[in-house]
Design an enzyme around this catalytic site. Structure first.
Site, PDB file in Angstrom:
ATOM      1  N   CYS A   1       0.605  -1.500   0.203  1.00 51.50           N
ATOM      2  CA  CYS A   1       0.100  -0.040   0.102  1.00 51.50           C
ATOM      3  C   CYS A   1       0.708   1.337   0.016  1.00 51.50           C
ATOM      4  O   CYS A   1       0.299   2.590  -0.241  1.00 51.50           O
ATOM      5  CB  CYS A   1      -0.925  -0.120   1.154  1.00 51.50           C
ATOM      6  SG  CYS A   1      -2.085  -1.384   1.106  1.00 51.50           S
TER       7      CYS A   1
ATOM      8  N   GLY B   1      -6.143 -10.211  -1.988  1.00 47.11           N
ATOM      9  CA  GLY B   1      -5.958 -11.618  -1.919  1.00 47.11           C
ATOM     10  C   GLY B   1      -4.583 -11.830  -2.398  1.00 47.11           C
ATOM     11  O   GLY B   1      -4.030 -10.946  -3.236  1.00 47.11           O
TER      12      GLY B   1
ATOM     13  N   CYS C   1     -14.059   0.954   6.271  1.00 41.00           N
ATOM     14  CA  CYS C   1     -13.083   0.142   5.584  1.00 41.00           C
ATOM     15  C   CYS C   1     -12.813   0.881   4.086  1.00 41.00           C
ATOM     16  O   CYS C   1     -13.764   1.130   3.447  1.00 41.00           O
ATOM     17  CB  CYS C   1     -13.397  -1.103   5.442  1.00 41.00           C
ATOM     18  SG  CYS C   1     -13.691  -2.056   6.967  1.00 41.00           S
ATOM     19  N   CYS C   2     -11.387   0.867   3.683  1.00 43.45           N
ATOM     20  CA  CYS C   2     -11.445   1.662   2.505  1.00 43.45           C
ATOM     21  C   CYS C   2     -11.713   0.797   1.213  1.00 43.45           C
ATOM     22  O   CYS C   2     -11.755  -0.352   1.402  1.00 43.45           O
ATOM     23  CB  CYS C   2      -9.892   2.321   2.373  1.00 43.45           C
ATOM     24  SG  CYS C   2      -8.723   0.934   2.145  1.00 43.45           S
TER      25      CYS C   2
END
Length: 393
Positions: free
Chosen positions: A82, A118, A212-213
Site C-alpha cells: 500500500c 488476496g 474500511c477503504c
C-alpha cells in the site's frame, strides 16, 4: 552534498470502482500528462521514471510510461504494497537529491478487482507469514478479510487499553465523507452520519463496512526536479520536499505480541521522528496532513504515531475536532483512503498531489487557509512506511 528536491508538477485521475475504469496505462497516461502540463515541461525532459503498482504483470510500468513517450529512459517498477506510490516518490527524490538526475517522474496506478485483497501466488509461503502468525497468536483467524482483521484487531487492542468508544472510530469515517464531498476526484462524495456508519455491516470489531477503504482504480503522478532545473525553466517558489524517510519493520512488530505494533505503529513513529529531526520542523508546525486511513483504526493510531496528539489522547483529539477544519490539523482534506479511495499503487502520489495543491493554495473548497507546511504518511504492511514533509516558503 544533498540537493533540494522540488515538486513542480502533479496530476491524478478521478478514482473509480473496479470494473468501471479505463485500462491501467490509460489512467497512468492521463495522470502523467496532467503532471507534465502542470510542470510546464515536455516529456523528453524527464530523465528517469519510477512506476508503482501492486497488481499487474512485470513491466506494467514501461507499458504505462510508454504512453507518454518513447525516449529510452530508465523505467523502474516499484511494488511496496500500500506504500507503493510513495516508495516510487522516495526513489525519485533520491535520484534528484543525489545528483543522478535533474528531472524525474514518479507515477503510480492500479486497476483493482472487486472484493478484499488476496494473494496471487498460492504455491509458496506468503511474505506476511510473520504478521499473520502474530495475529493468530493474539486473536486467531476468522472469515473476515485478513487486512480488516489486522487493523480491526489493532483498534480493538487500543479500545481495551484506553476504553475508547466505538463512536470515536465512526467519527473518523464521517469526517472523511465531509472532506470528500468537496473533492471531485474522490470515489465517495455522499455524506454519512456516525449513526449510519455504525449501522453498516460489521466487518471486524470495531470496524463496520463504512470504516474500511474500498478497492479502487486510479492513477497519480508527480514531476520532481533540482533547483537548477527549476531555475532554467523559470519556476520559482516551488513546493519542495523538506525531509523524507522510509522505515520497515522492527523486531517490535513481532515481539511482544501486539496487534498495534504488528500493523506498523513503530514504523510510523520512527519515520516521523527521522523527518522531524531532518527538517527541523515539529508536529506543532504542520498545517495539513494526508495520512494512511485504510481503516478508521489506523487513522486513530497514526495521530499518535505522528505525534499529532499524545499516546492515549486520540479520542479526545477526535472529539475536540482537532483533526479537521477549525482544529489543530486538517487531516485528509482529500477524503483520504476511506472516501477518496485506495488504488494501491496510486495512493502515495495522490496524497502528494493533494498536499502540493494545498501548499499552492489551489485546493478550492478543500483549501486549508494559510497552509505552508504539509506532512504525508503512507503505510504498507509487509512492511514499509514513508513519511514526507513538504514546504512552500
Amino acid at each position: 552534498m544533498k540537493r533540494r528536491v522540488n515538486v513542480i508538477g502533479v496530476g491524478m485521475t478521478k478514482f473509480a470502482k473496479p470494473g468501471s475504469s479505463p485500462e491501467y496505462f490509460e489512467m497512468a497516461r492521463d495522470a502523467g500528462l496532467n503532471a507534465l502540463k502542470d510542470a510546464g515541461i515536455a516529456y523528453n525532459e524527464v530523465q528517469q521514471a519510477y512506476a508503482g503498482y501492486v497488481y499487474g504483470d512485470s513491466t506494467c510500468g514501461q507499458r504505462a510510461v510508454y504512453e507518454l513517450g518513447l525516449t529510452g529512459i530508465p523505467v523502474v517498477n516499484v511494488n511496496n504494497n500500500c506504500s507503493t506510490g510513495s516508495s516510487a516518490l522516495y526513489l525519485a527524490r533520491q535520484a534528484i537529491e543525489g545528483g543522478l538526475a535533474e528531472c524525474v517522474l514518479a507515477i503510480g496506478f492500479e486497476k483493482m478487482e472487486r472484493g478484499a485483497l488476496g494473494s496471487k501466488f498460492n504455491d509458496r509461503i506468503p511474505p506476511m507469514d510473520q504478521h499473520v502468525q502474530v495475529m493468530m497468536d493474539v486473536q486467531g483467524f476468522n472469515s473476515s478479510p485478513p487486512a480488516a482483521q489486522m487493523f480491526g484487531g489493532a483498534g480493538r487492542e487500543y479500545r481495551w487499553q484506553y476504553g475508547t468508544r466505538r463512536e470515536t472510530f465512526a467519527k473518523i469515517a464521517a469526517k472523511a465523507r465531509v472532506h470528500a464531498a468537496n473533492n471531485p476526484y474522490a470515489l465517495f462524495n455522499q455524506l454519512l452520519t456516525v449513526e449510519e456508519i455504525l449501522a453498516s455491516d460489521d466487518v471486524f470489531d470495531p470496524l463496520t463496512r463504512f470504516q474500511c477503504c474500498p478497492p479502487t482504480c486510479g492513477a497519480a503522478a508527480a514531476i520532481l526536479c533540482s533547483d537548477e532545473f527549476a531555475a532554467r525553466h523559470g519556476i520559482r517558489n516551488a513546493v519542495y520536499i523538506a525531509a523524507q524517510s522510509m522505515t520497515t519493520d522492527f523486531a517490535s512488530s513481532f515481539e511482544p505480541r501486539s496487534m498495534i505494533k504488528m500493523i506498523g505503529y513503530d514504523m510510523t513513529k520512527d519515520a516521523a521522528r527521522q523527518v522531524y529531526e531532518a527538517s527541523g520542523i515539529g508536529p506543532e508546525d504542520i498545517d495539513v496532513v494526508e495520512l494512511h486511513d485504510c481503516f478508521t483504526a489506523n487513522e486513530l493510531l497514526t495521530y499518535e504515531g505522528l505525534g499529532l496528539c499524545p499516546e492515549g489522547g486520540a479520542e479526545q483529539f477526535i472529539w475536540d475536532g482537532d483533526n479537521t477544519y477549525g482544529g489543530k490539523y486538517v487531516t485528509n482534506p482529500s477524503g483520504g483512503l476511506l472516501s477518496k479511495g485506495h488504488p494501491l499503487g496510486a495512493t502515495g502520489l495522490a496524497q502528494c498531489t493533494e498536499l502540493v495543491w494545498q501548499l499552492r493554495g489551489t485546493a478550492d473548497k478543500r483549501q486549508v487557509e494559510g497552509a505552508r507546511i504539509a506532512l504525508q504518511h503512507n503505510l504498507g504492511l509487509g512492511g514499509a512506511c514513508v513519511v514526507t514533509m513538504y514546504r512552500k516558503d
